[in-house]
Motif scaffolding. Structure first.
Motif, PDB file in Angstrom:
ATOM      1  N   VAL A 192      66.447  33.078 108.950  1.00 29.94           N
ATOM      2  CA  VAL A 192      65.401  33.191 108.420  1.00 29.94           C
ATOM      3  C   VAL A 192      64.952  31.819 108.714  1.00 29.94           C
ATOM      4  N   GLY A 193      65.615  30.894 108.717  1.00 29.47           N
ATOM      5  CA  GLY A 193      64.443  30.245 109.582  1.00 29.47           C
ATOM      6  C   GLY A 193      63.651  29.981 110.926  1.00 29.47           C
ATOM      7  N   ALA A 194      64.940  30.634 111.297  1.00 34.97           N
ATOM      8  CA  ALA A 194      64.582  30.833 112.885  1.00 34.97           C
ATOM      9  C   ALA A 194      62.901  32.144 112.801  1.00 34.97           C
ATOM     10  N   ALA A 195      63.375  33.029 111.667  1.00 35.98           N
ATOM     11  CA  ALA A 195      61.992  33.070 111.816  1.00 35.98           C
ATOM     12  C   ALA A 195      60.874  33.066 110.959  1.00 35.98           C
ATOM     13  N   ALA A 196      60.960  31.777 110.178  1.00 34.28           N
ATOM     14  CA  ALA A 196      59.895  31.433 109.564  1.00 34.28           C
ATOM     15  C   ALA A 196      58.786  30.951 110.749  1.00 34.28           C
ATOM     16  N   ARG A 197      60.091  30.133 111.612  1.00 37.00           N
ATOM     17  CA  ARG A 197      59.315  29.482 112.774  1.00 37.00           C
ATOM     18  C   ARG A 197      58.436  30.417 113.886  1.00 37.00           C
ATOM     19  N   ALA A 198      59.084  31.161 113.834  1.00 38.80           N
ATOM     20  CA  ALA A 198      58.822  31.903 115.249  1.00 38.80           C
ATOM     21  C   ALA A 198      57.623  32.816 114.576  1.00 38.80           C
ATOM     22  N   MET A 199      57.297  32.491 113.197  1.00 39.34           N
ATOM     23  CA  MET A 199      56.352  33.435 112.688  1.00 39.34           C
ATOM     24  C   MET A 199      54.780  32.319 112.440  1.00 39.34           C
ATOM     25  N   LYS A 200      55.793  30.953 111.609  1.00 37.29           N
ATOM     26  CA  LYS A 200      54.330  30.196 112.071  1.00 37.29           C
ATOM     27  C   LYS A 200      53.889  29.450 113.138  1.00 37.29           C
ATOM     28  N   VAL A 201      54.108  30.046 114.428  1.00 42.71           N
ATOM     29  CA  VAL A 201      53.764  29.224 115.981  1.00 42.71           C
ATOM     30  C   VAL A 201      52.835  30.339 116.511  1.00 42.71           C
ATOM     31  N   MET A 202      52.818  31.171 115.663  1.00 39.90           N
ATOM     32  CA  MET A 202      52.123  32.318 115.741  1.00 39.90           C
ATOM     33  C   MET A 202      50.797  33.084 115.213  1.00 39.90           C
ATOM     34  N   ARG A 229      67.068  27.879 100.288  1.00 42.24           N
ATOM     35  CA  ARG A 229      67.095  26.471 100.326  1.00 42.24           C
ATOM     36  C   ARG A 229      68.390  26.063 101.015  1.00 42.24           C
ATOM     37  N   ARG A 230      69.215  27.086 102.231  1.00 39.82           N
ATOM     38  CA  ARG A 230      70.082  26.193 102.269  1.00 39.82           C
ATOM     39  C   ARG A 230      69.827  25.804 103.280  1.00 39.82           C
ATOM     40  N   GLN A 231      71.002  25.201 103.775  1.00 35.42           N
ATOM     41  CA  GLN A 231      71.034  24.132 104.789  1.00 35.42           C
ATOM     42  C   GLN A 231      70.448  24.010 106.546  1.00 35.42           C
ATOM     43  N   GLU A 232      71.578  25.259 106.413  1.00 39.57           N
ATOM     44  CA  GLU A 232      71.120  26.363 107.538  1.00 39.57           C
ATOM     45  C   GLU A 232      69.204  26.168 107.986  1.00 39.57           C
ATOM     46  N   THR A 233      69.140  27.288 106.524  1.00 33.27           N
ATOM     47  CA  THR A 233      67.476  27.525 107.018  1.00 33.27           C
ATOM     48  C   THR A 233      66.520  26.802 107.595  1.00 33.27           C
ATOM     49  N   VAL A 234      66.842  25.226 106.338  1.00 34.83           N
ATOM     50  CA  VAL A 234      65.828  24.754 106.688  1.00 34.83           C
ATOM     51  C   VAL A 234      65.827  24.098 108.131  1.00 34.83           C
ATOM     52  N   GLN A 235      67.115  23.709 108.277  1.00 31.04           N
ATOM     53  CA  GLN A 235      66.974  23.384 110.107  1.00 31.04           C
ATOM     54  C   GLN A 235      66.413  23.973 110.850  1.00 31.04           C
ATOM     55  N   ARG A 236      67.087  25.081 110.786  1.00 35.22           N
ATOM     56  CA  ARG A 236      66.275  26.498 111.989  1.00 35.22           C
ATOM     57  C   ARG A 236      65.322  26.622 111.806  1.00 35.22           C
ATOM     58  N   ALA A 237      64.204  26.041 110.620  1.00 29.36           N
ATOM     59  CA  ALA A 237      63.220  26.375 110.516  1.00 29.36           C
ATOM     60  C   ALA A 237      62.567  25.635 111.034  1.00 29.36           C
ATOM     61  N   SER A 238      62.848  23.970 111.392  1.00 26.08           N
ATOM     62  CA  SER A 238      62.471  23.200 112.508  1.00 26.08           C
ATOM     63  C   SER A 238      60.879  23.147 112.352  1.00 26.08           C
ATOM     64  N   VAL A 272      55.920  27.679 105.336  1.00 27.73           N
ATOM     65  CA  VAL A 272      56.511  29.451 105.669  1.00 27.73           C
ATOM     66  C   VAL A 272      57.571  29.487 104.502  1.00 27.73           C
ATOM     67  N   LEU A 273      58.522  28.677 104.431  1.00 23.84           N
ATOM     68  CA  LEU A 273      59.303  29.204 103.480  1.00 23.84           C
ATOM     69  C   LEU A 273      59.544  28.568 102.145  1.00 23.84           C
ATOM     70  N   GLU A 274      58.653  27.899 102.264  1.00 20.89           N
ATOM     71  CA  GLU A 274      58.252  27.849 100.309  1.00 20.89           C
ATOM     72  C   GLU A 274      57.296  28.464  99.836  1.00 20.89           C
ATOM     73  N   ASN A 275      56.686  29.528 101.144  1.00 18.63           N
ATOM     74  CA  ASN A 275      55.359  30.339 100.545  1.00 18.63           C
ATOM     75  C   ASN A 275      56.287  31.678 100.701  1.00 18.63           C
ATOM     76  N   ALA A 276      57.467  31.637 101.100  1.00 18.37           N
ATOM     77  CA  ALA A 276      58.228  32.983 100.910  1.00 18.37           C
ATOM     78  C   ALA A 276      58.533  33.967  99.945  1.00 18.37           C
ATOM     79  N   ARG A 277      58.748  35.176  99.660  1.00 20.18           N
ATOM     80  CA  ARG A 277      59.267  35.575  98.891  1.00 20.18           C
ATOM     81  C   ARG A 277      60.442  36.130  99.475  1.00 20.18           C
TER      82      ARG A 277
END
Length: 246
Positions: free
Chosen positions: A16-26, A43-52, A57-62
């Motif tokens: 989920v975090g990596a997906a947010a990062r992939a979306m934001k760069v585009m 809000r999980r630690q791994e999600t936040v870390q992988r969002a980098s 994007v995570l804050e706006n996600a539903r």
């Protein structure tokens, strides 16, 4: 066109975090999760870390319970499926299909495009694929076509952004200012003096050496700083030649 990325029953928080990062760069930020494994996945630690850095994007996600809720307002649905189905929407390559969406007339273009991704282990359920307009299949190595969820999102986000016009590529360094004719002429005069000092240019029979060097420099289109370097070389040659003759 509004763009939404929909992750259905995602089981790994890091994806989920990596997906947010992939979306934001585009340049995309509309992320919806349908019944993820972890209710607090955003809000999980791994999600936040992988969002980098893609925390916005995570804050706006539903997070929603059903796919119907996730697709509200979307009128063109793109399934993602590595394996073609015997029944369902046509399977097309992303570049071809997405370009056709943008090329369609104003009245035929969708108002909202949603990209749907299934769970990491099982992919998309047939009933979810069947409700889509197209199944996008990323052209991959036939012998090994398995893509990580975030990698697949990155590819489709890139292809969609390019279909929409892409982002400008920023140069690594500012463009250098080209030398003008006066600067080129001054440099060539400096080189002429250096070549004479080296006894390489015979002023009694110069032939076409200097005109040829002039043409070479014109083809190279040197920048101002490069002209300074060439003049510095000529100056060093003259100094060395003067010492040798002194």
């Amino acid at each position: 066109m509004r763009t939404r990325f929909v992750l259905i029953r995602t089981s790994h928080a890091g994806n989920v975090g990596a997906a947010a990062r992939a979306m934001k760069v585009m340049g995309f930020d509309d992320l919806v999760l349908v019944a993820p494994r972890w209710p607090n996945v955003l809000r999980r630690q791994e999600t936040v870390q992988r969002a980098s850095g893609a925390l916005d994007v995570l804050e706006n996600a539903r997070i929603v319970d059903t796919l119907d809720e996730a697709l509200d307002g979307m009128d063109h649905l793109c399934a993602t499926a590595m394996t073609p189905r015997d029944f369902g929407p046509p399977t097309r390559a992303p570049r071809e299909h997405l370009a056709s969406l943008v090329a369609a007339g104003a009245g035929a273009r969708p108002a909202g495009v949603a990209f749907l991704f299934g769970s990491e282990r099982f992919g998309m359920a047939n009933e979810d694929v069947y409700r889509c307009h197209v199944a996008l299949s990323i052209p991959t190595n036939p012998a090994f076509g398995s893509l990580n969820l975030a990698a697949a999102i990155q590819v489709l986000a890139y292809e969609w952004r390019m279909a929409l016009g892409g982002h400008a590529v920023a140069p690594a360094v500012p463009a250098a200012r080209p030398a003008d004719a006066r600067q080129v002429a001054g440099m060539l005069q400096h080189w002429r003096e250096a070549l004479v000092a080296l006894d390489y240019l015979d002023l009694a029979a110069p032939k076409k050496l200097m005109p040829r060097l002039n043409q070479l420099v014109n083809r190279a289109q040197p920048a101002e700083e490069e002209i300074h370097i060439l003049r510095g070389i000529a100056k060093a040659v003259l100094q060395t030649a003067a010492k040798a003759k002194g």
